[in-house]
Design an enzyme around this catalytic site. Sequence first.
Site, short mmCIF file in Angstrom:
data_model
loop_
_atom_site.label_atom_id
_atom_site.label_comp_id
_atom_site.label_asym_id
_atom_site.label_seq_id
_atom_site.Cartn_x
_atom_site.Cartn_y
_atom_site.Cartn_z
N GLU A 41 -0.44 -4.57 9.37
CA GLU A 41 -1.56 -5.11 10.13
C GLU A 41 -1.08 -6.36 10.88
O GLU A 41 -0.23 -7.11 10.38
CB GLU A 41 -2.65 -5.54 9.13
CG GLU A 41 -3.87 -6.19 9.74
CD GLU A 41 -4.86 -6.70 8.67
OE1 GLU A 41 -4.43 -7.03 7.54
OE2 GLU A 41 -6.06 -6.75 8.98
N LYS A 116 -10.31 -1.51 12.70
CA LYS A 116 -10.70 -1.89 11.33
C LYS A 116 -12.21 -1.99 11.18
O LYS A 116 -12.88 -2.69 11.95
CB LYS A 116 -10.05 -3.24 11.00
CG LYS A 116 -10.22 -3.72 9.57
CD LYS A 116 -9.51 -5.08 9.39
CE LYS A 116 -9.45 -5.54 7.95
NZ LYS A 116 -8.75 -6.84 7.81
N CYS A 158 -6.04 -2.52 5.83
CA CYS A 158 -6.14 -3.64 4.88
C CYS A 158 -7.41 -3.61 4.02
O CYS A 158 -7.51 -2.82 3.10
CB CYS A 158 -5.99 -4.95 5.65
SG CYS A 158 -5.60 -6.38 4.62
O1 LIG Z 1 -5.81 -12.46 10.58
C1 LIG Z 1 -5.20 -11.59 11.24
O2 LIG Z 1 -4.83 -11.77 12.40
C2 LIG Z 1 -4.87 -10.31 10.56
N1 LIG Z 1 -5.86 -9.93 9.60
C3 LIG Z 1 -5.77 -10.15 8.29
O3 LIG Z 1 -4.82 -10.73 7.80
C4 LIG Z 1 -6.92 -9.68 7.42
C5 LIG Z 1 -8.14 -10.51 7.71
S1 LIG Z 1 -7.97 -12.21 7.29
N2 LIG Z 1 -6.56 -9.70 6.01
C6 LIG Z 1 -7.20 -8.97 5.11
O4 LIG Z 1 -8.07 -8.14 5.40
C7 LIG Z 1 -6.75 -9.22 3.66
C8 LIG Z 1 -7.54 -8.44 2.63
C9 LIG Z 1 -7.22 -8.89 1.27
O5 LIG Z 1 -6.36 -9.73 1.02
C10 LIG Z 1 -7.98 -8.30 0.14
O6 LIG Z 1 -8.75 -7.34 0.33
O7 LIG Z 1 -7.81 -8.80 -0.97
#
Ligand SMILES: O=C(O)CNC(=O)[C@H](CS)NC(=O)CCC(=O)C(=O)O
Length: 273
Positions: A41, A116, A158
Amino acid sequence: MALVAVGQLTSTASMAHNLAQCRVLVQKAVRAGAKALFLPEASDYIAASADETVRLVRAVHDSEFVLGLRDEARRARLPIHVGVHEPGCRDDGLRRVRNTVLWIDDRGDVAHRYQKIHLFDVDIKDGPVLKESNSVEPGSEILPPFDTPLGKVASTICFDLRFPEIAISLRRQGADIITYPSAFTVPTGKAHWEILLRARAIETQSYVIAAAQVGRHNEKRVSYGHSMIVDPWGVVLADLGDSGAAEPEIATAEIDHDMLRKVRTEMPLNRRT
Ligand SMILES: O=C(O)CNC(=O)[C@H](CS)NC(=O)CCC(=O)C(=O)O
């Protein structure tokens, strides 16, 4: 049988740096004889704030990152599955991006894209505080698995991993391989990552391929790593661990359609609900 590779890197706010890292992963995948490369991702960039996430976004057709990777795919004749950001498209007054995964085929064309659905909005005491919906607009569609030289591949991203009904729906629609390109946090990764990936593989009797970000992206964000390939019996075939090595790393595993058939035939999961 088809050999696949998962790639693990530490994306920063520099697309040029991240593209260079991904080029190393492509070279490693080619050298290993892989028939496709799966990247995490947000491989194009991970920013330090919602504002920066929105500021850095480029359309797929003029993103130096995507154009560079398409070029690599075409030259190496290697399909690449990769998470990127795209400009938002809703007219809701908020400036937000889309969190997307692309399938770039071996001609370098973008043949599939998924947005997503579930956004990571958490506030965990003494743990991560992240509000993805400040900078990202959610997708709304589970997309049917698509044909590839490896079999039918299905995309999720994710945090979608925590919603088993997506995986079940993808299996119902014919998926052989379910993908979870990710950037998990360290505490939630330690507690849940491997268990959830293996559960999704076992309950769908499918291969699970989960390329993940690793290490420190900026002063605020660190990712758990442990990119994995899991077979339909739940066996972890590859695990890249958490070393934010100087060099980005790949791991490989065979996708074995005889094994897939065997697991599904020996213990049919005939849903009655
Ligand atoms: O921010 C960006 O540019 C890329 N996106 C991410 O890193 C995303 C949103 S902050 N991360 C997750 O969804 C982690 C989920 C997770 O850690 C869980 O389900 O425990």
